[in-house]
Structures are given as structure tokens and as C-alpha cells.
Design a protein around this motif. Structure first.
Motif, PDB file in Angstrom:
ATOM      1  N   LEU A  44      39.955  37.289  47.430  1.00  0.00           N
ATOM      2  CA  LEU A  44      41.223  37.477  46.727  1.00  0.00           C
ATOM      3  C   LEU A  44      42.264  36.473  47.202  1.00  0.00           C
ATOM      4  CD1 LEU A  44      41.367  41.370  46.807  1.00  0.00           C
ATOM      5  CD2 LEU A  44      40.948  39.944  44.796  1.00  0.00           C
ATOM      6  N   TYR A  45      42.316  36.270  48.509  1.00  0.00           N
ATOM      7  CA  TYR A  45      43.274  35.316  49.075  1.00  0.00           C
ATOM      8  C   TYR A  45      43.043  33.919  48.490  1.00  0.00           C
ATOM      9  CZ  TYR A  45      44.989  31.865  52.395  1.00  0.00           C
ATOM     10  OH  TYR A  45      45.576  30.756  52.960  1.00  0.00           O
ATOM     11  N   LEU A  63      43.293  44.495  38.164  1.00  0.00           N
ATOM     12  CA  LEU A  63      42.357  44.640  37.054  1.00  0.00           C
ATOM     13  C   LEU A  63      41.674  43.314  36.750  1.00  0.00           C
ATOM     14  CD1 LEU A  63      41.251  46.547  34.863  1.00  0.00           C
ATOM     15  CD2 LEU A  63      43.174  45.861  33.414  1.00  0.00           C
ATOM     16  N   ARG A  64      42.456  42.241  36.680  1.00  0.00           N
ATOM     17  CA  ARG A  64      41.891  40.924  36.344  1.00  0.00           C
ATOM     18  C   ARG A  64      40.935  40.414  37.417  1.00  0.00           C
ATOM     19  NH1 ARG A  64      47.560  38.044  34.539  1.00  0.00           N
ATOM     20  NH2 ARG A  64      47.746  38.982  32.459  1.00  0.00           N
ATOM     21  N   LEU A  65      41.253  40.736  38.670  1.00  0.00           N
ATOM     22  CA  LEU A  65      40.444  40.212  39.770  1.00  0.00           C
ATOM     23  C   LEU A  65      39.363  41.186  40.214  1.00  0.00           C
ATOM     24  CD1 LEU A  65      43.311  38.610  41.882  1.00  0.00           C
ATOM     25  CD2 LEU A  65      41.701  37.442  40.376  1.00  0.00           C
ATOM     26  N   GLY A  66      39.286  42.343  39.563  1.00  0.00           N
ATOM     27  CA  GLY A  66      38.252  43.316  39.908  1.00  0.00           C
ATOM     28  C   GLY A  66      38.381  43.826  41.321  1.00  0.00           C
ATOM     29  N   ALA A  67      39.611  44.153  41.719  1.00  0.00           N
ATOM     30  CA  ALA A  67      39.853  44.575  43.098  1.00  0.00           C
ATOM     31  C   ALA A  67      40.733  45.811  43.124  1.00  0.00           C
ATOM     32  CB  ALA A  67      40.534  43.443  43.872  1.00  0.00           C
ATOM     33  N   SER A  68      40.704  46.512  44.238  1.00  0.00           N
ATOM     34  CA  SER A  68      41.619  47.638  44.415  1.00  0.00           C
ATOM     35  C   SER A  68      42.938  47.118  44.981  1.00  0.00           C
ATOM     36  CB  SER A  68      41.007  48.675  45.357  1.00  0.00           C
ATOM     37  OG  SER A  68      40.845  48.127  46.649  1.00  0.00           O
ATOM     38  N   ARG A  69      43.954  47.947  44.953  1.00  0.00           N
ATOM     39  CA  ARG A  69      45.285  47.516  45.349  1.00  0.00           C
ATOM     40  C   ARG A  69      45.381  47.177  46.848  1.00  0.00           C
ATOM     41  NH1 ARG A  69      49.277  49.500  41.672  1.00  0.00           N
ATOM     42  NH2 ARG A  69      50.883  48.821  43.146  1.00  0.00           N
ATOM     43  N   THR A  70      44.609  47.877  47.682  1.00  0.00           N
ATOM     44  CA  THR A  70      44.757  47.674  49.129  1.00  0.00           C
ATOM     45  C   THR A  70      44.354  46.269  49.571  1.00  0.00           C
ATOM     46  OG1 THR A  70      44.470  50.035  49.560  1.00  0.00           O
ATOM     47  CG2 THR A  70      44.123  48.529  51.416  1.00  0.00           C
ATOM     48  N   PRO A  71      43.140  45.776  49.243  1.00  0.00           N
ATOM     49  CA  PRO A  71      42.818  44.393  49.639  1.00  0.00           C
ATOM     50  C   PRO A  71      43.670  43.367  48.912  1.00  0.00           C
ATOM     51  CG  PRO A  71      41.069  45.314  48.278  1.00  0.00           C
ATOM     52  CD  PRO A  71      41.982  46.445  48.631  1.00  0.00           C
ATOM     53  N   LEU A 114      47.983  39.285  49.299  1.00  0.00           N
ATOM     54  CA  LEU A 114      49.339  38.876  48.914  1.00  0.00           C
ATOM     55  C   LEU A 114      50.237  38.728  50.141  1.00  0.00           C
ATOM     56  CD1 LEU A 114      49.845  41.125  45.750  1.00  0.00           C
ATOM     57  CD2 LEU A 114      49.725  38.624  45.772  1.00  0.00           C
ATOM     58  N   ASN A 115      50.098  39.634  51.100  1.00  0.00           N
ATOM     59  CA  ASN A 115      50.917  39.543  52.307  1.00  0.00           C
ATOM     60  C   ASN A 115      50.593  38.278  53.109  1.00  0.00           C
ATOM     61  OD1 ASN A 115      52.678  41.796  52.212  1.00  0.00           O
ATOM     62  ND2 ASN A 115      50.983  43.161  52.733  1.00  0.00           N
ATOM     63  N   ARG A 116      49.331  37.871  53.119  1.00  0.00           N
ATOM     64  CA  ARG A 116      48.970  36.609  53.779  1.00  0.00           C
ATOM     65  C   ARG A 116      49.693  35.439  53.115  1.00  0.00           C
ATOM     66  NH1 ARG A 116      42.441  36.401  54.937  1.00  0.00           N
ATOM     67  NH2 ARG A 116      42.254  38.402  56.011  1.00  0.00           N
ATOM     68  N   PHE A 123      53.608  30.882  50.074  1.00  0.00           N
ATOM     69  CA  PHE A 123      53.145  30.624  48.710  1.00  0.00           C
ATOM     70  C   PHE A 123      53.759  31.592  47.698  1.00  0.00           C
ATOM     71  CE2 PHE A 123      49.966  28.231  50.983  1.00  0.00           C
ATOM     72  CZ  PHE A 123      49.706  27.168  50.132  1.00  0.00           C
ATOM     73  N   ILE A 124      54.099  32.783  48.132  1.00  0.00           N
ATOM     74  CA  ILE A 124      54.786  33.740  47.270  1.00  0.00           C
ATOM     75  C   ILE A 124      55.873  34.420  48.087  1.00  0.00           C
ATOM     76  CG2 ILE A 124      52.787  34.152  45.751  1.00  0.00           C
ATOM     77  CD1 ILE A 124      52.344  36.779  47.180  1.00  0.00           C
TER      78      ILE A 124
END
Length: 235
Positions: free
Chosen positions: A15-16, A41-49, A54-56, A62-63
Motif C-alpha cells: 500500500l505504501y 476499496l480501490r486498493l483492496g485493503a482494510s482501513r488499518t493497513p 498513509l501515516n508513513r 508526501f501527504i
């Protein structure tokens, strides 16, 4: 109470990597709020990972994160790009001074041979992404001659954050047929380094980077034209 199972690092890493690429390329528009549910949904992932990835990216610049509002794409302004170019010059020049003392003659000759091998492909390339990758690779190899992995990490971070604007800049250079000028700047740096003229190498690097930095306002203007052109929905 049973502890929550740890999130597999490969999930967060995947994801990162994908989100970093999208952020670097401004697939999220400047200052746009990121919809975590849609991203998951788009990345096929749950919110936690997803949130960990995103925090990284927040930590790396970057964001952005705004308390009570969520995650946002970083803004894109001439001032921000100017500051990043200035930071890039500081890192690369410090690395050059260290390389003057530490790099072996064989290492410097090896990088010169690499430039010789890649020059024709660089000169022929018309794809801005390919040009950017070759240019970034040269600068990363040059920085590595300092033998300091902290310089390498800082340059990689800055390069990622200016990547989109640099691709626009290279597109403009290709249109103006001035790629050869950029390659000659690389040679000027290496020639000074080969004779252990650290300050000469630094002057050549500063002139090389600052000339591109002067184009930041035009590059950002053109970047906005690209960013807000109609685009296909993200998969």
C-alpha cells in the motif's frame, strides 16, 4: 484480552509503495482530501493497513494530515518547489564534498563509464518518465560516492517529492532540444570530482540545480495544466 494480530509488513509495504507513487505523480490533486473508504476499496485493503501506509507518507512529506479532517494531498506551489530544490542542492553538494575525500578513483571512473554507456539512450529518449529515471539514477549513484546512507535517503525523499515537476521540466527541455546541456553539466561535475576539485564540483552542481530551479514557476504552471486536464477515473 487477546492482542490484535499484527498487520503483515508486505501488506503495508504494498500500500505504501502504491500510494507513494500516486502521491509523487499527483494522481491526487493538490490539497485534495483523500477518501479513505474509496482508497481502501480501490486498493483492496482494510482501513488499518491503509492508514498505517498513509501515516508513513505524512512523515515523509508526501501527504498532509489535518486533525479532525483527515489526509490530504500535499499542496503544489512555486515556493514549495523552490524550497525542495534548495534542499536538494544542499544535500548533493554536501555529498560531493564528502565524495571528494572518500570516493576511490575506480568508483569515479566507474560512474564516468556509466555516463558514457547511458548517454546515447538519454539523448534519444522522448518519454519524460524514462528521462527522469535515468537522471535520478545518475544523481543517486553520484550521491552514493559519499558513502553516507543518510545522504542517499534524504536525496531519495526530495527526488520523490519533486518528481512530478521535474518530469514537466524534462518534457520542456526535450521540446527545446536542450538535453545535451544537462548531460554536459553531469560531465562537468564528474571531471571536477576526478581531479579532487571538491569546490569546482560543488560549483558545477549548484549551477546545474539552480538553473532548473529557476524554471520552477513555469514548471508548476504547466503541471497545473496537466493535473486539471480531463483524466480517466482511477482503477
Amino acid at each position: 484480552m487477546t492482542a490484535a494480530a499484527p498487520i503483515p509488513e508486505d501488506t503495508v509495504g504494498r500500500l505504501y509503495a502504491e500510494l507513494r507513487r500516486r502521491a509523487a505523480d499527483f494522481e491526487f490533486r493538490p490539497s485534495e482530501r483523500l477518501n479513505e473508504s474509496q482508497l481502501a476499496l480501490r486498493l483492496g485493503a482494510s482501513r488499518t493497513p491503509l492508514r498505517e501506509a498513509l501515516n508513513r507518507l505524512v512523515a515523509e512529506g508526501f501527504i498532509d494530515f489535518r486533525s479532525g479532517q483527515g489526509f490530504f494531498c500535499r499542496p503544489l506551489t512555486p515556493e514549495i518547489i523552490f524550497n525542495l530544490y534548495e534542499a536538494r542542492a544542499a544535500v548533493e553538494c554536501a555529498a560531493l564534498r564528502a565524495a571528494t575525500r572518500r570516493a576511490s578513483d575506480a568508483d569515479i571512473a566507474g560512474l564516468t563509464a556509466y555516463l558514457d554507456r547511458t548517454e546515447a539512450a538519454y539523448d534519444r529518449a522522448t518519454d519524460p518518465v524514462a528521462l527522469l529515471e535515468m537522471d535520478e539514477d545518475f544523481h543517486a549513484r553520484l550521491c552514493a560516492l559519499a558513502g553516507n546512507p543518510e545522504f542517499d535517503a534524504m536525496l531519495a525523499n526530495i527526488s520523490g517529492r519533486i518528481r512530478f515537476v521535474r518530469s514537466i521540466d524534462l518534457k520542456q527541455m526535450r521540446a527545446a532540444d536542450s538535453i545535451g546541456e544537462r548531460l554536459s553539466a553531469h560531465r562537468d561535475v564528474l571531471q571536477a570530482l576526478a581531479v579532487r576539485d571538491g569546490e569546482g564540483a560543488v560549483r558545477a552542481m549548484q549551477a546545474h540545480i539552480e538553473k532548473r530551479r529557476e524554471q520552477a514557476i513555469e514548471a508548476v504552471r504547466n503541471a497545473f495544466a496537466d493535473l486539471y486536464a480531463p483524466r480517466d477515473p482511477a482503477p
